[in-house]
Design a protein around this motif. Sequence first.
Motif, PDB file in Angstrom:
ATOM      1  N   ALA A 211     -48.087 101.892 -19.932  1.00 34.44           N
ATOM      2  CA  ALA A 211     -48.655 100.653 -19.548  1.00 34.44           C
ATOM      3  C   ALA A 211     -47.681  99.602 -19.941  1.00 34.44           C
ATOM      4  CB  ALA A 211     -49.873 100.340 -20.681  1.00 34.44           C
ATOM      5  N   THR A 212     -47.746  98.391 -19.171  1.00 33.21           N
ATOM      6  CA  THR A 212     -46.745  97.328 -19.447  1.00 33.21           C
ATOM      7  C   THR A 212     -47.121  96.483 -20.305  1.00 33.21           C
ATOM      8  OG1 THR A 212     -47.740  96.006 -17.825  1.00 33.21           O
ATOM      9  CG2 THR A 212     -46.217  97.581 -17.065  1.00 33.21           C
ATOM     10  N   GLU A 213     -46.037  95.688 -20.912  1.00 33.50           N
ATOM     11  CA  GLU A 213     -46.306  94.761 -21.779  1.00 33.50           C
ATOM     12  C   GLU A 213     -47.401  93.500 -21.235  1.00 33.50           C
ATOM     13  OE1 GLU A 213     -43.116  92.420 -23.278  1.00 33.50           O
ATOM     14  OE2 GLU A 213     -41.966  94.167 -23.829  1.00 33.50           O
ATOM     15  N   GLN A 214     -47.349  93.290 -20.032  1.00 38.40           N
ATOM     16  CA  GLN A 214     -48.384  92.267 -19.277  1.00 38.40           C
ATOM     17  C   GLN A 214     -49.803  92.827 -19.623  1.00 38.40           C
ATOM     18  OE1 GLN A 214     -47.403  89.381 -18.114  1.00 38.40           O
ATOM     19  NE2 GLN A 214     -49.409  88.830 -18.316  1.00 38.40           N
ATOM     20  N   MET A 215     -49.938  94.138 -19.395  1.00 40.17           N
ATOM     21  CA  MET A 215     -51.095  94.638 -19.551  1.00 40.17           C
ATOM     22  C   MET A 215     -51.606  94.403 -21.037  1.00 40.17           C
ATOM     23  SD  MET A 215     -50.741  98.302 -17.690  1.00 40.17           S
ATOM     24  CE  MET A 215     -50.329  98.496 -15.636  1.00 40.17           C
ATOM     25  N   LEU A 216     -50.842  94.798 -22.061  1.00 46.03           N
ATOM     26  CA  LEU A 216     -51.242  94.447 -23.417  1.00 46.03           C
ATOM     27  C   LEU A 216     -51.581  92.938 -23.445  1.00 46.03           C
ATOM     28  CD1 LEU A 216     -51.411  95.253 -26.408  1.00 46.03           C
ATOM     29  CD2 LEU A 216     -49.022  94.898 -26.385  1.00 46.03           C
ATOM     30  N   ARG A 217     -50.654  91.924 -23.082  1.00 46.40           N
ATOM     31  CA  ARG A 217     -51.098  90.748 -22.882  1.00 46.40           C
ATOM     32  C   ARG A 217     -52.504  90.209 -22.514  1.00 46.40           C
ATOM     33  NH1 ARG A 217     -45.578  89.735 -20.954  1.00 46.40           N
ATOM     34  NH2 ARG A 217     -44.272  89.403 -22.207  1.00 46.40           N
ATOM     35  N   ASP A 218     -52.599  90.897 -21.243  1.00 43.38           N
ATOM     36  CA  ASP A 218     -53.785  90.410 -20.575  1.00 43.38           C
ATOM     37  C   ASP A 218     -55.105  91.509 -21.185  1.00 43.38           C
ATOM     38  OD1 ASP A 218     -52.432  88.761 -19.226  1.00 43.38           O
ATOM     39  OD2 ASP A 218     -52.166  90.231 -17.671  1.00 43.38           O
ATOM     40  N   LEU A 219     -54.989  92.607 -21.973  1.00 44.62           N
ATOM     41  CA  LEU A 219     -55.835  93.459 -22.120  1.00 44.62           C
ATOM     42  C   LEU A 219     -56.588  93.910 -20.993  1.00 44.62           C
ATOM     43  CD1 LEU A 219     -57.553  92.377 -25.575  1.00 44.62           C
ATOM     44  CD2 LEU A 219     -55.935  94.023 -25.151  1.00 44.62           C
ATOM     45  N   ASN A 220     -55.846  94.273 -20.012  1.00 51.79           N
ATOM     46  CA  ASN A 220     -56.256  94.815 -18.803  1.00 51.79           C
ATOM     47  C   ASN A 220     -55.793  95.942 -18.041  1.00 51.79           C
ATOM     48  OD1 ASN A 220     -57.342  95.174 -16.014  1.00 51.79           O
ATOM     49  ND2 ASN A 220     -57.004  92.926 -15.371  1.00 51.79           N
ATOM     50  N   TYR A 221     -56.118  96.991 -18.555  1.00 51.38           N
ATOM     51  CA  TYR A 221     -55.608  98.528 -18.217  1.00 51.38           C
ATOM     52  C   TYR A 221     -56.191  99.209 -16.966  1.00 51.38           C
ATOM     53  CZ  TYR A 221     -53.769  97.644 -22.866  1.00 51.38           C
ATOM     54  OH  TYR A 221     -53.161  97.062 -23.957  1.00 51.38           O
ATOM     55  N   SER A 222     -57.060  98.351 -16.297  1.00 47.08           N
ATOM     56  CA  SER A 222     -57.835  98.878 -15.219  1.00 47.08           C
ATOM     57  C   SER A 222     -56.903  99.605 -13.932  1.00 47.08           C
ATOM     58  CB  SER A 222     -58.711  98.054 -14.627  1.00 47.08           C
ATOM     59  OG  SER A 222     -58.009  96.909 -14.026  1.00 47.08           O
ATOM     60  N   GLU A 223     -55.808  99.032 -13.700  1.00 50.13           N
ATOM     61  CA  GLU A 223     -54.851  99.404 -12.733  1.00 50.13           C
ATOM     62  C   GLU A 223     -54.397 100.706 -13.052  1.00 50.13           C
ATOM     63  OE1 GLU A 223     -50.717  98.338 -10.651  1.00 50.13           O
ATOM     64  OE2 GLU A 223     -51.798  96.625 -11.551  1.00 50.13           O
ATOM     65  N   ILE A 224     -53.776 100.987 -14.251  1.00 46.84           N
ATOM     66  CA  ILE A 224     -53.018 102.138 -14.708  1.00 46.84           C
ATOM     67  C   ILE A 224     -53.927 103.357 -14.873  1.00 46.84           C
ATOM     68  CG2 ILE A 224     -52.952 101.531 -17.070  1.00 46.84           C
ATOM     69  CD1 ILE A 224     -50.147 102.841 -17.107  1.00 46.84           C
ATOM     70  N   VAL A 225     -55.104 102.793 -15.241  1.00 48.75           N
ATOM     71  CA  VAL A 225     -56.339 103.964 -15.563  1.00 48.75           C
ATOM     72  C   VAL A 225     -56.691 104.431 -14.190  1.00 48.75           C
ATOM     73  CG1 VAL A 225     -58.530 104.653 -16.569  1.00 48.75           C
ATOM     74  CG2 VAL A 225     -56.696 103.216 -18.048  1.00 48.75           C
ATOM     75  N   THR A 226     -56.881 103.449 -13.216  1.00 49.99           N
ATOM     76  CA  THR A 226     -57.426 103.938 -12.118  1.00 49.99           C
ATOM     77  C   THR A 226     -56.287 104.808 -11.305  1.00 49.99           C
ATOM     78  OG1 THR A 226     -58.875 101.984 -11.789  1.00 49.99           O
ATOM     79  CG2 THR A 226     -58.144 103.094  -9.603  1.00 49.99           C
ATOM     80  N   ARG A 227     -55.216 104.476 -11.598  1.00 47.34           N
ATOM     81  CA  ARG A 227     -54.000 105.325 -10.967  1.00 47.34           C
ATOM     82  C   ARG A 227     -53.991 106.601 -11.417  1.00 47.34           C
ATOM     83  NH1 ARG A 227     -48.409 105.502 -11.919  1.00 47.34           N
ATOM     84  NH2 ARG A 227     -48.468 103.868 -13.298  1.00 47.34           N
ATOM     85  N   ILE A 228     -54.499 106.881 -12.666  1.00 50.18           N
ATOM     86  CA  ILE A 228     -54.263 108.227 -13.197  1.00 50.18           C
ATOM     87  C   ILE A 228     -55.269 109.134 -12.296  1.00 50.18           C
ATOM     88  CG2 ILE A 228     -55.315 109.637 -15.171  1.00 50.18           C
ATOM     89  CD1 ILE A 228     -54.416 107.390 -16.800  1.00 50.18           C
TER      90      ILE A 228
END
Length: 325
Positions: A211-228
């Motif tokens: 996960a990227t720092e930007q995901m941590l800032r935004d608390l938005n992990y939907s993109e990486i989890v969907t990719r899994i």
Amino acid sequence: MSTIKDVALKAGVSIATVSRVLNNRGAISEATRKAVFQAMEELDYHPNEVARSLGKQRSKIIGLILPPLTHQFYAELATSIEDAAYRHGYKLMLCNSFFDSEKEKSYVEMLRRNMVDGIIVGSHTGETDYFKNSRLPIVSVETIISDDIPAVVSDNFQGGSLATRHLLAKGCKNLVHVSGELRLRLSSDERAGAFTQLCEQAGVRHHIFEATEQMLRDLNYSEIVTRIFHEIPDVDGIFASSDIIAAECVKTCAALGYRVPEDVKIVGFDGISFSKMFHPPLTTIRQDIPALGLECVRQLLTSIAGEDVQNRTVLPVNLIERKTT
């Protein structure tokens, strides 16, 4: 030792202007501000050291630099640090860095000018000079700034081992770990190391998604989890590096028709208070957040007193099994 007059002469401004820059008062152009700070750096001028040398006075204030407090782990950590500091007669000056190196640097400079007695750092961008040059006692929490700055961390390798062993014991054969950016030299990288080591020993398929720092800032992990789930549709076990990411995994499973825990078992990390309120309640690796706060304050106050402190303090974690496994 350089004086404020030396800084004014070198920067080509008045002493009053230097004073306004130091105290962040009045209308000062960005060019003037930069000229003053450049002169201070070149002259190695530290305005608070005079106050420190006269009577060893204490401000009874600790600076705290953390990533976004929208992440509940850091909010709970800040609360535990504030409580521990208050019980020792100290107040906090809280700075939110957003993993921005320029912001970190400006906050360290501000804290030094405002005569804090020391700094606790839970955010780190990979740069170290401005911490080393601050000439203040510093303790890092859940991150490693450098080998010569004391750190208080959870046993992340133990946590990664507990999570991975738990998934293997539940029969998982195709595992995923969602980590942070491994290039940042965070103590949490040890979770990924334990995951990889145990999966290789067990001979099971395993994958790491960062996960990227930007995901941590935004608390938005939907993109990486969907990719899994798109890249590894037969994944049957996920070890997430935070409870927030684990909650996103549970939500995505529901959206894609995977059953938790029948089809996919999920383990989080942090043990934030909301983890037991998720649906289903989350299996997680619990960090002792109150102990982290208390220990980093204790270490910092020891350093402020001029005594030696441990280079690395490691606190144990434990597995809390709930309904996602």
